[in-house]
Design a protein around this motif. Sequence first.
Motif, PDB file in Angstrom:
ATOM      1  N   VAL A 172       0.856  -0.920   0.277  1.00  0.00           N
ATOM      2  CA  VAL A 172       0.198  -0.470   0.006  1.00  0.00           C
ATOM      3  C   VAL A 172       0.890   1.273  -0.165  1.00  0.00           C
ATOM      4  CG1 VAL A 172      -1.536   1.255   0.808  1.00  0.00           C
ATOM      5  CG2 VAL A 172      -1.486  -1.464   0.899  1.00  0.00           C
TER       6      VAL A 172
ATOM      7  N   ILE B 219      -1.920  -4.584  -1.748  1.00  0.00           N
ATOM      8  CA  ILE B 219      -3.609  -4.313  -2.093  1.00  0.00           C
ATOM      9  C   ILE B 219      -3.469  -4.953  -3.307  1.00  0.00           C
ATOM     10  CG2 ILE B 219      -4.389  -2.982  -3.877  1.00  0.00           C
ATOM     11  CD1 ILE B 219      -2.141  -0.720  -3.859  1.00  0.00           C
TER      12      ILE B 219
ATOM     13  N   HIS C  10      -7.221  -3.594   0.718  1.00  0.00           N
ATOM     14  CA  HIS C  10      -6.189  -3.273   1.374  1.00  0.00           C
ATOM     15  C   HIS C  10      -6.085  -5.136   2.392  1.00  0.00           C
ATOM     16  CE1 HIS C  10      -5.569   0.945   0.209  1.00  0.00           C
ATOM     17  NE2 HIS C  10      -5.200  -0.131  -0.586  1.00  0.00           N
TER      18      HIS C  10
END
Length: 889
Positions: free
Chosen positions: A209, A249, A256
């Motif tokens: 992320v 991700i 997430h």
Amino acid sequence: MSEGALPKAYEFKEVESHWYKYWEEQGYFRADENSKKPPFSIVIPPPNVTGQLHMGHALNDTLQDILCRYKRLKGFEVLWVPGTDHAGIATQNVVERELAKQGLSRHEIGREAFLQKVWEWREKYGGLIINQLKRLGSSCDWSRERFTMDEGLSRSVRQVFVSLYNEGLLYRGKRMINWCPRCVTALANIEVEAEELDSSLYQIRYPLVSGKGALIVATTRPETMLGDTAVAVHPDDERYKAFVGQEVILPILGRHIPVIADPYVERGFGTGALKVTPAHDFNDFELSRKHNLEIIQVIDEHGVMTSEAGPYAGLDRYACRKRILKDLEKGGFLVKVEPHKNRVGHCYRCQSVVEPMLSLQWFVSTKPLAQPAMEAVRLNRTRIIPSKWEKDYFIWMENVEDWCISRQIWWGHRIPAWYCKNCGEVVVATEAPTECPKCGGKVLEQDQDVLDTWFSSGLWPFSTLGWPDDTPELRKFYPTSVLVTAFDILFFWVARMMMMGIHFMKAVPFRQVYVHALVRDASGQKMSKSKGNVIDPLLMMDKYGTDALRFALTAFAAQGRDIKLSEDRIEGYRHFVNKIWNAARLLLMNLEGFTRIGDIPEKPGNLAHRWILSRLQRVIEQTSQSLDEHYYNEYAQALYQFVWHEYCDWYLEMLKPDFYGEDERAGNLARSVAAMVMEKILILLHPVMPFITEELWQKLPQTQGSIMKAAFPEYTPARIDPDAEARMEKLMDVVNAIRNIRGEMNVSPAVRVEVTCLCKDQQDVELLSKQSRTIEDLGRVSHVTAALAGQSEKPKFAAGAVAGNVEVFVILKDILDFDSEAKRLEKELAKLEKEFGNTRRKLSNYEFLDKAPPEVIEKEREKSERLGEKKDKLSRRLKLMESLRDSSV
RNA sequence: AGGCACGUAGCUCAGUGGGAGAGCGCUACCCUGACACGGUAGAAGCCGGCGGUUCAAAACCGCCCGUGCCUACCA
């Protein structure tokens, strides 16, 4: 051929159906629960109602039938309980296929109508396998035939369910289970067959992320990524330490998900990063519980992607895999694909790939039941034979997991649990409750599911005998004596019966478990329809007769080894059946007009009779011992050897002069003894060859009733006659020596030769003189002279041999070729030299003399002496032949 | 990966510490008054390999090779 004589060859067809019908009509298979005789009981491993008799059944039921018939002859009250198993999933599948042909599904016609169809189907075809068992000769008590779905057994099932529930040994819970998307039902772990597949291992990039890099996970099932809720790495993995606690991700879906650390992860496998899909993998599910992860189900009960699968919803799981791989590649997420072998679970009923699934099911807590079941084997209350299976039994029992018993199908015992519509209370009872005991609500709905078939077959040894009622059958015949089965259902079935039997009866279900082999084809493959390598037992019975098939299976049933069956061998044993037939034929031709034969003296003067009576005792001992210890191949082999190579080859041949001669007394004695021995042979063979033995039994003049009512011969050691056996052996040696010479020297069977036997002692002279007729007949000899060695000259124009301490000369006046005789003797001598050398070497070895037991040394000395003498005689003979050859040139 | 079997005559298999066996197949001769679905005789095996234990190993032990089966959470 005289009237009334038997046809030349045994015609089994009518014989088999005739006698089976007769036995059934006479009620010989029926067990008397009030009998005073000692009990012997077996419950049949119930074949599926959908089934057809295959070689596995044929072997299994032949062995059981052998035991039952043997024990009946031994004076036991025998109960063999037959029946069939409702085979929930398998049978439902079969009937569904039938419906499908009419374009219908079970859901379209509804539960009740469907069950109606199944019962109709069973009415129509359920008797098939039963009739095939009868064809095989199985002496089951058909008056006690049971079916796992019949009323009595269903009552047992409900009773057991309710008891276990009340004892806290049975519960309902949401767990990971194995699910077959084709059968649309849960399966027990054991019903899943792992099979090695050539798959691919896909490496997929999951970007962080944070945007700083990515984790690459490895998986064989990319489609499950849609349900991923974490990525796991090993806590000590230096490569990934920094990632733990961050988020990645999920490609395509963009969700997430956290990176977690767990020592379960294998650092060396794949990339060392594991995607976690709690809803679709046993281990991932465990991880999710430990780490409090979300559970997202992306595959439904039909193997189709759920709405959670976003753009892939509605796709089949494999179609989804393809699409996802394409999409991942397009998106640059697919890093690597490498070939990979892995083991994948398949449904044991339909071979579909099984799906791990989280689901609300009924379970039996197996561990508390397994403890006493292990104890029983440890204490030998139940003996598993061969004992090597005990180890597997213990390992399985120790590692047993809770047993998922509910199935989402319709054909089977409906789970006796009701749910109150009003308050949600669960009511477990043997009969449908009329109101909720908690809130008094009147609307209760029964659980839709049915029980695993093995749940009901686990009760088989006592449910078939009338449990939960206290019946005379249970009291007389439980515990059963022995369970005969193949190892492939040791855990499915035997283990469950042990657990249930001990728990509910407070006694083991069987005293012995005999585990026999699997029948394979001639190249060792498991027989299966899809491989096309099945040998159909029904076809074999048609072609060679049931007795031949049974005997072949028995002869190959060596403990601890699989059976590789081929048609040749069945055919071979048909010849044996025919041999028995013809031996009886010879007898009956000579027994014509006799309704009673004379009594047999304890020790008849005639050597042949004394010998065969002694040998009979030995074969009686051997057969009972073999059957008592489940050495079926030895049982078969002992009888084969005795009947063919002793009774037929020697004994009957020796009696022919008596049969055809003038001496009435000798004739009658021969008839008496030969017939008596034949009767015993038939009884000994009856367990394995029920049909021909009954047929011949009925034809013998002295026998009464059915052979099934005869008594198994008692082994009487006092009747062993070592003296007769020793003399007979000498006689056979002499005859064999003559035959050997004839064969080697190519003397036509049509030519009768003259023979001189020179013996070392007077006893042998007498023996051979007395048995001259036998030597003449069996050796095709015109005249035999026996004399003491010193008193008679050794014939020159003769081929010589040594039988024990007797020198045998076959006089070949005009036809003896000194050269070929010398060659024959040389060959014989070469063999002797080698053997003699071996004994000399041993006897000159100081350590051997020092350390070997005296009886072994003594035996070696005797052997050496014997070989030495024989060698001397033959080499003198050789010298003579050589000199004759040289002088005649 | 671990476990368990198995490897003996051309084939299928017995044998399990002291003389290599059976059935089928093969070769030769024979329709000898039960049987040609038969009779008689014969050929055929360094008992998977290498070590070890033992006076003695096809058998017991170890390793290796080959085959089969079972079990396991390397996705």
